[in-house]
Design a protein around this motif. Structure first.
Motif, PDB file in Angstrom:
ATOM      1  N   ALA A 286      -1.430   1.500  11.389  1.00  0.00           N
ATOM      2  CA  ALA A 286      -0.432   1.222  10.493  1.00  0.00           C
ATOM      3  C   ALA A 286      -0.976   1.894   9.075  1.00  0.00           C
ATOM      4  O   ALA A 286      -2.223   1.745   8.748  1.00  0.00           O
ATOM      5  N   VAL A 287      -0.471   2.676   8.346  1.00  0.00           N
ATOM      6  CA  VAL A 287      -0.777   3.364   7.036  1.00  0.00           C
ATOM      7  C   VAL A 287       0.067   2.536   5.921  1.00  0.00           C
ATOM      8  O   VAL A 287       1.403   2.499   6.085  1.00  0.00           O
TER       9      VAL A 287
ATOM     10  N   ALA B  26      -5.161  -0.361  14.274  1.00  0.00           N
ATOM     11  CA  ALA B  26      -5.973  -0.242  12.969  1.00  0.00           C
ATOM     12  C   ALA B  26      -5.010  -0.142  11.681  1.00  0.00           C
ATOM     13  O   ALA B  26      -3.662   0.324  12.118  1.00  0.00           O
ATOM     14  N   VAL B  27      -5.104  -0.588  10.765  1.00  0.00           N
ATOM     15  CA  VAL B  27      -4.648  -0.466   9.332  1.00  0.00           C
ATOM     16  C   VAL B  27      -5.509  -0.097   8.320  1.00  0.00           C
ATOM     17  O   VAL B  27      -6.441  -0.189   8.134  1.00  0.00           O
ATOM     18  N   VAL B  28      -4.608   1.040   7.714  1.00  0.00           N
ATOM     19  CA  VAL B  28      -5.412   1.974   6.756  1.00  0.00           C
ATOM     20  C   VAL B  28      -4.553   1.552   5.339  1.00  0.00           C
ATOM     21  O   VAL B  28      -3.199   1.757   5.247  1.00  0.00           O
ATOM     22  N   VAL B  29      -5.408   1.165   4.382  1.00  0.00           N
ATOM     23  CA  VAL B  29      -4.716   0.723   2.940  1.00  0.00           C
ATOM     24  C   VAL B  29      -4.819   2.097   2.579  1.00  0.00           C
ATOM     25  O   VAL B  29      -5.901   2.378   1.585  1.00  0.00           O
ATOM     26  N   ALA B  30      -3.661   3.193   2.465  1.00  0.00           N
ATOM     27  CA  ALA B  30      -3.859   4.197   1.594  1.00  0.00           C
ATOM     28  C   ALA B  30      -3.496   4.268   0.032  1.00  0.00           C
ATOM     29  O   ALA B  30      -3.790   4.859  -0.513  1.00  0.00           O
ATOM     30  N   THR B  31      -2.835   3.196  -0.447  1.00  0.00           N
ATOM     31  CA  THR B  31      -2.099   2.804  -1.712  1.00  0.00           C
ATOM     32  C   THR B  31      -2.340   1.480  -1.883  1.00  0.00           C
ATOM     33  O   THR B  31      -1.926   0.569  -1.282  1.00  0.00           O
TER      34      THR B  31
ATOM     35  N   GLU C  10     -12.800  10.057  10.331  1.00  0.00           N
ATOM     36  CA  GLU C  10     -13.891   9.868  11.080  1.00  0.00           C
ATOM     37  C   GLU C  10     -14.524   8.554  11.320  1.00  0.00           C
ATOM     38  O   GLU C  10     -15.045   7.966  12.252  1.00  0.00           O
ATOM     39  N   GLY C  11     -14.315   7.610  10.236  1.00  0.00           N
ATOM     40  CA  GLY C  11     -14.761   6.202  10.397  1.00  0.00           C
ATOM     41  C   GLY C  11     -14.115   5.497  11.458  1.00  0.00           C
ATOM     42  O   GLY C  11     -14.679   4.801  12.160  1.00  0.00           O
ATOM     43  N   LEU C  12     -12.676   5.694  11.582  1.00  0.00           N
ATOM     44  CA  LEU C  12     -11.950   5.299  12.488  1.00  0.00           C
ATOM     45  C   LEU C  12     -12.503   5.476  14.078  1.00  0.00           C
ATOM     46  O   LEU C  12     -12.548   4.590  14.984  1.00  0.00           O
TER      47      LEU C  12
ATOM     48  N   CYS D 196      -8.173  -6.059  14.937  1.00  0.00           N
ATOM     49  CA  CYS D 196      -7.531  -4.953  14.508  1.00  0.00           C
ATOM     50  C   CYS D 196      -8.510  -4.333  13.611  1.00  0.00           C
ATOM     51  O   CYS D 196      -9.111  -5.049  12.599  1.00  0.00           O
ATOM     52  N   LEU D 197      -8.905  -3.011  13.256  1.00  0.00           N
ATOM     53  CA  LEU D 197      -9.687  -2.528  12.481  1.00  0.00           C
ATOM     54  C   LEU D 197      -9.000  -2.185  11.297  1.00  0.00           C
ATOM     55  O   LEU D 197      -7.904  -1.636  11.126  1.00  0.00           O
ATOM     56  N   VAL D 198      -9.390  -2.654   9.701  1.00  0.00           N
ATOM     57  CA  VAL D 198      -9.078  -2.499   8.628  1.00  0.00           C
ATOM     58  C   VAL D 198      -9.592  -1.617   7.914  1.00  0.00           C
ATOM     59  O   VAL D 198     -10.958  -1.673   7.724  1.00  0.00           O
TER      60      VAL D 198
END
Length: 425
Positions: free
Chosen positions: A314-315, A369-374, A299-301, A396-398
């Motif tokens: 990118a996850v 966008a890039v999401v740091v999942a770990t 939702e933030g994205l 790019c949204l991080v």
């Protein structure tokens, strides 16, 4: 006393992330070990001297122990009766309606009933619901007329070792033993004394509660900063600054950092208390907070990018915990499914897991966008942030709930993070 047919000291039933390091550690201390598993691929890997999963120092330990005189492998549960002690490390998942799933343990008991003899000890190492150890003892008494604590010995010796730290903590963490009857705790204590860690004797139910609530404590502790992160987003506050204010030079601080709180033990073990809880719903609410983090990030994205349909996301990371290859119950998978339901183009990278993923460069190229999942070490390196800026671009949204680079922003553009880090220097 030893069983008449004894050909080994200990059998370990289940060669997963708990059982295999334990079997190797017993063998490394000179015990004869029978390792049992129904997964032929896993047995083949161990037989060829290859660890089937990552555990710090375990590959070297396997090479040192080898297979043969000290460690034999089989897929037959009944072969466990060739050892004096039988340690059960089988999976105990939770049913969807908040109830322990004991089918694997029950199946093993049925296989063993006909071959157990006086002098055997049966040790539950798996995480189990309160009352399970007494159930096992009662099952043996009912079907074989054993006097548990005198004829055979039954105990719960819970495993509380962190992933990646087995060989360190097996020798140092207190070994809790909850034995049934007069001598079960004593007999099982003799086995685990080989590791040199303190032996703590207690009742079966207290041993069961200790393991469950060790994990519940961590699960709850992590839910608090995750809920705070969501509140801060709603109120336009910075969660990392608030946590710093809570903890800074305050003797009653200590709130943890947010993140994707998951893993098999944390996600399921609360259910073993909740199924008979005096406060139904309390721990379910804790679970709901942690389970909501992937949706919160999604939702933030969307709030910042608008629709994410056809956007490349990118996850980074599939494992549930930093620097491990363990994907079991990782919330990264839930996040990916949510992104795909929004028609995002998802690219995944993880340098540790067995699941095939693309290279870091391929994941980042052209990402919106890039999401740091770990929070793997590789992602905490400044070079990873530089790669994002170079390959995905400054806009790019991080999304970094772990605060991997110390920028103190859950949602920020790569150029913004770079400016914050430059200013802090």
């Amino acid at each position: 006393m030893s069983t008449p047919q004894s050909i080994a000291d200990v059998a370990v039933l289940g060669l997963g992330r708990v059982g295999l390091p334990l079997a190797l550690s017993f063998a490394d201390r000179g015990l004869g070990v029978v390792g049992i598993d129904n997964d032929p691929t896993r047995l083949e890997a161990v037989g060829e001297g290859r660890m089937p999963f990552a555990e710090t120092g375990a590959q070297e330990l396997l090479e040192r122990v080898g297979t043969g005189a000290r460690l034999t492998l089989t897929e037959r549960v009944v072969d466990a009766a060739g050892a004096r002690h039988i340690v059960i490390t089988l999976g105990t998942p939770s049913f969807s309606h908040i109830e322990i799933d004991m089918r694997e343990i029950r199946s093993a008991l049925d296989d063993l009933l006909g071959v157990l003899a006086r002098g055997h000890s049966l040790i539950l190492r798996s995480t189990i619901a309160p009352g399970t150890t007494d159930f096992v003892a009662g099952y043996l008494a009912k079907h074989r007329n054993f006097q548990v604590g005198e004829d055979v010995f039954v105990a719960h010796a819970p495993e509380r070792i962190a992933a990646g730290r087995f060989l360190e903590e097996i020798d140092t963490l207190p070994c809790i033993i909850g034995g049934v009857g007069a001598r079960s705790g004593e007999v099982v204590g003799e086995l685990f004394r080989v590791f040199g860690a303190p032996i703590v004797q207690t009742t079966p139910v207290q041993a069961e509660l200790t393991k469950i609530w060790t994990n519940i404590l961590r699960y709850t502790n992590f839910a608090l900063p995750n809920l705070l992160m969501m509140d801060c987003e709603r109120l336009s506050a910075n969660v990392f600054e608030v946590i710093d204010l809570i903890n800074r030079d305050y003797p009653r601080g200590g709130i943890a950092q947010p993140g994707l709180t998951a893993g098999t033990c944390l996600r399921k073990d609360f259910a073993f208390s909740e199924e008979r809880s005096a406060a139904p719903g309390m721990l379910l609410a804790v679970s709901r907070v942690n389970e909501s983090v992937p949706l919160f990030l999604l939702e933030g994205l969307k709030r910042r990018l608008g629709t994410i349909a056809n956007c490349k996301v990118a996850v980074l990371g599939l494992a549930f915990k930093a620097d491990t290859d363990d994907e079991r119950d990782s919330l990264a998978h839930k996040l990916i499914r949510l992104l795909e339901r929004e028609l995002a183009d998802v690219a995944v990278h993880d340098p540790h897991v067995a699941t095939p993923t693309v290279s870091l460069a391929e994941a980042l190229d052209g990402a919106d966008a890039v999401v740091v999942a770990t929070n793997h070490t590789e992602y905490r390196d400044p070079g990873a942030l530089a790669a994002i800026a170079d390959r995905a671009g400054p806009e790019c949204l991080v999304v970094d709930p772990w605060n991997c680079w110390g920028a103190g922003q859950v949602f920020a553009y790569s150029s913004e993070i770079a400016a914050l880090l430059a200013a802090s220097r």
